[in-house]
Design an enzyme around this catalytic site. Structure first.
Site, short mmCIF file in Angstrom:
data_model
loop_
_atom_site.label_atom_id
_atom_site.label_comp_id
_atom_site.label_asym_id
_atom_site.label_seq_id
_atom_site.Cartn_x
_atom_site.Cartn_y
_atom_site.Cartn_z
N TYR A 163 0.84 -1.19 0.00
CA TYR A 163 0.00 0.00 0.00
C TYR A 163 0.88 1.25 0.00
CZ TYR A 163 -3.74 -3.21 1.54
OH TYR A 163 -4.64 -4.23 1.64
N SER A 164 0.28 2.38 -0.34
CA SER A 164 1.10 3.59 -0.42
C SER A 164 1.70 3.94 0.94
CB SER A 164 0.29 4.77 -0.97
OG SER A 164 -0.90 4.95 -0.25
N GLU A 165 0.96 3.69 2.04
CA GLU A 165 1.53 3.88 3.38
C GLU A 165 0.94 2.89 4.37
OE1 GLU A 165 2.51 7.94 1.74
OE2 GLU A 165 0.61 6.89 1.87
N THR A 166 1.74 2.63 5.41
CA THR A 166 1.31 1.87 6.58
C THR A 166 1.64 2.70 7.81
OG1 THR A 166 1.62 -0.28 5.51
CG2 THR A 166 1.65 -0.25 7.91
N HIS A 180 -4.30 9.64 4.86
CA HIS A 180 -5.24 8.51 4.77
C HIS A 180 -4.91 7.42 5.78
CE1 HIS A 180 -2.34 6.20 2.27
NE2 HIS A 180 -3.09 5.15 2.55
#
Length: 291
Positions: free
Chosen positions: A47-50, A83
């Site tokens: 994913y784009s961020e965690t 997000h």
């Protein structure tokens, strides 16, 4: 603690549909994980961020309502991520109830309020104080070349600027919805420019009406072609709109993002009178294991 030992949650933010919005990883207890382990988790998820949560600094907030948060893309740590903040806040609220949270991030303390509205949990984050700066003609020319856009593709009423509300974004406004929809850029060339300018994403927008925007966010520096819904960029867009006089506070902006990727998301940006910060709201929902 090693990465395989942690519980990794999967949520999508800015949508109540697991197939919409922007997926994020959430680790509610990352105690003992080092940078390499957190990067490995983020890379494995893709994913784009965690978001990785640990104990807060001493004296910050009430027990169980304050946390330190770090954000990792598949390639590197990110200073702030909207997000993943919304996703983590909703995940916490599902376990401990709605209310106020305080998150200690690399860019400062970010308050979040989670409320139950119409049967869904909705998180509102308050950005750090924003700032806007000009972009040089040479850097704008390079950005347009990497995007394969021309100056004629830009909306002259919305000038290019670098906007910050926790992370730096180059805001470029397309003159038409068709220009925004047709995104096919030079990944390596844009990534090189973004690293040099310390940009997290490009905030590409089209203004449908006074308070409604459509957005797309290339994120090559994070190893992701495009971010489906970008809370930090929405916060920066709010500051951009206020600073340039496009809107007058109090005002609420609606940002549609992810439609061109088949992952529609909805972000709300509230600009309050007397408060320079942006207040970004959205829902989040867990992604089933099979999704």
């Amino acid at each position: 603690m090693t990465a395989p030992d942690v519980e990794i949650l999967r949520y999508t933010a800015f949508s109540d549909d697991p197939a919409g919005g922007n997926p994020a990883g959430v680790v509610l207890d990352a105690t003992g994980l080092d940078d390499a382990a957190m990067t490995a988790v983020a890379a494995r998820l893709g994913y784009s961020e965690t978001a990785f949560l640990t104990a807060p600094p001493e004296g910050l907030g009430e027990p169980g309502r304050a946390f330190t948060v770090r954000y990792f893309s598949p390639l590197a740590e990110v200073s702030f991520c909207g997000h993943a903040t919304v996703a983590a806040s909703v995940a916490l609220a599902e376990r401990t109830g709605p209310g106020d949270l305080l998150l200690a991030t690399r860019v400062g303390t970010v308050p979040v309020t989670v409320e139950q509205r119409d049967g869904a949990l909705r998180a509102t984050l308050t950005s750090v104080e924003p700032r806007i700066e000009d972009v040089s003609r040479a850097d704008l020319t390079e950005a347009l070349a990497a995007l394969d856009w021309s100056v004629a593709d830009l909306d002259p009423a919305l000038p290019p600027r670098i906007a910050y509300a926790g992370a730096r974004h180059l805001v470029l406004a397309a003159a038409t919805r068709e220009r925004l929809a047709d995104l096919d850029y030079d990944f390596d060339r844009l990534a090189a420019l973004m690293r040099r300018l310390d940009l997290t994403t490009l905030q590409l927008v089209w203004r449908e009406s006074e308070f409604i925007f459509h957005a797309r966010d290339p994120f090559p520096v994070g190893g992701v072609v495009e971010d489906p819904a970008t809370g930090a960029a929405a916060a920066a867009l709010g500051a951009y709109a206020r600073t340039l006089g496009l809107v007058t506070a109090p005002a609420t902006l609606t940002v549609h993002q992810g439609h061109d990727l088949g992952r529609p998301g909805l972000l709300t940006v509230e600009l309050r009178d007397g408060d320079p910060r942006s207040h970004v709201s959205g829902t989040a929902t867990a992604i089933p294991d099979a999704a």
